[in-house]
Design an enzyme around this catalytic site. Sequence first.
Site, mmCIF file in Angstrom:
data_model
loop_
_atom_site.group_PDB
_atom_site.id
_atom_site.type_symbol
_atom_site.label_atom_id
_atom_site.label_comp_id
_atom_site.label_asym_id
_atom_site.label_seq_id
_atom_site.Cartn_x
_atom_site.Cartn_y
_atom_site.Cartn_z
ATOM 1 N N GLU A 1 0.827 -1.224 0.000
ATOM 2 C CA GLU A 1 0.000 0.000 0.000
ATOM 3 C C GLU A 1 0.856 1.267 0.000
ATOM 4 O OE1 GLU A 1 -3.402 0.013 2.618
ATOM 5 O OE2 GLU A 1 -3.428 2.198 2.703
ATOM 6 N N LYS B 1 -8.035 -0.369 11.027
ATOM 7 C CA LYS B 1 -7.388 -0.845 9.792
ATOM 8 C C LYS B 1 -6.134 -0.015 9.533
ATOM 9 C CE LYS B 1 -6.702 -1.089 5.122
ATOM 10 N NZ LYS B 1 -5.803 -0.263 4.308
ATOM 11 N N ASP C 1 3.242 -14.013 11.903
ATOM 12 C CA ASP C 1 1.921 -14.404 11.391
ATOM 13 C C ASP C 1 0.976 -13.202 11.436
ATOM 14 O OD1 ASP C 1 -0.634 -15.448 11.078
ATOM 15 O OD2 ASP C 1 -0.230 -17.263 12.212
ATOM 16 N N HIS D 1 -2.236 10.399 -1.159
ATOM 17 C CA HIS D 1 -2.469 9.108 -1.801
ATOM 18 C C HIS D 1 -2.364 9.222 -3.304
ATOM 19 C CE1 HIS D 1 -4.384 5.900 0.874
ATOM 20 N NE2 HIS D 1 -3.686 6.702 1.635
HETATM 21 C C1 MEV Z 1 -6.126 3.619 4.642
HETATM 22 O O1 MEV Z 1 -5.453 2.423 4.295
HETATM 23 C C2 MEV Z 1 -6.148 3.799 6.146
HETATM 24 C C3 MEV Z 1 -6.999 4.963 6.658
HETATM 25 O O2 MEV Z 1 -8.312 4.887 6.088
HETATM 26 C C4 MEV Z 1 -7.058 4.822 8.163
HETATM 27 C C5 MEV Z 1 -8.052 5.754 8.824
HETATM 28 O O3 MEV Z 1 -9.082 6.071 8.220
HETATM 29 O O4 MEV Z 1 -7.777 6.136 9.986
HETATM 30 C C6 MEV Z 1 -6.426 6.297 6.255
#
Ligand code: MEV
Length: 425
Positions: A81, A259, A275, A373
Amino acid sequence: MNSRISGFYRLPVEERLSIIAEQCNLSNEEKDILYGATAFPMSTADAMIENVVGIIPIPVGIATNFKINGKDTFIPMATEEPSVVAAASNAARIAYNKGGFFTSLSGSIMRGQIQVVDVKDPHAAKIRIYEKKSEILEKCNAQDPTLVSFGGGAKDIEVNVIETATQTMLILNLFVDTKDAMGANAVNTMAEAIAPMVESITYGRVILRIISNLADRRLARARAVFSAEGLGGKDVVRDIVNAYEFADTDPYRAATHNKGIMNGISAVVLATGNDTRAVEAGAHAYATTTGRYRSLTKYEINEDGDLVGSIELPMAVGIIGGATKTHPVARIGLKILNINTAEELAGCIAATGLAQNLAGLRALATEGIQRGHMTLHARNLAVMAGAAGDEIDQVVSQAVKEKDFRYDRILELTKQLQRGVVSGS
Ligand code: MEV
């Protein structure tokens, strides 16, 4: 060792690798492995999983600017990513001048679970199991004398009677100190070894004998102060706390927030041959322990007006056994981290998760994440379009200027540049 290398991201790969190799004492052979000049041995791949037909390379980046427990540290991160490594490095830079990250581990105890069904007197059987605790632990420890010689091994049991949808079951929880190993093999071997004994004590039938990934006796903790000035001012600090409160209250937001934490955590877990699924399962299960799915991090404002972030989550990672030893790149990942224990590794991973989360929240609470991004996305598209070397930066800066990140346009820009139509900017 100095983890603060300004402009690291602008250097060519080879120069970055030379800097890391020099600071982390990597041999030429290790450099070649990391660089991919020495092919990953197919025989190693074939011994790792079944039905092997190939390998899938994932880039390994180095997050800079980390100071962890007073020690400058390079963080190897394996991820597909874009933005993740840059974001972690940026957050670590903001924490650096306030002392960096401080970490600890609650212990290295893993839990094995033995499920017993068809027990006529489950409450009495529970008590009978406790009476045989010493024999049970002894049998477990006979399975792994090496672990015991390092001070680890089975330490305790806990027996629960649970009511399921249709019946009453006995669950024997076995607590094993797995020290520097992740521990799944040790725990599962012990759980299987004592099953016949448990059946003879309970007159029941043992079905499952398996480790639990909710490793709540192996919690990694990290904290750091992020200066208001470094973050962009008091309003940014306030809005990061607002963003955190949103995640801590609303599970839909918490899933994405966590995430983002796992973007950092899984990247280091993978780069060190651990893992990823075990750590991810533990993290998300731990996020629900209050009865609601919540943020794994917390943010507060200290008396200086700076932001204080903290994280606590299960961290079942090891530095011995499994891919940590068999995967040639994972061994180098551990060497780059310059750690000697699984406890130190767990701390570095937790610190990376906290940094990753802070970086995400800061971007979301200010300009949004898309600008950063899209710039990185444009880089990937430019490479796909055939741009190389300096051409990549020229195509990207033109795309940013035009705010047009469609592949068609990037391809057009690349072709124009290669034909000498665009001189770059
Ligand atoms: C993207 O991979 C992760 C984010 O969406 C985490 C978040 O929203 O805090 C930027």
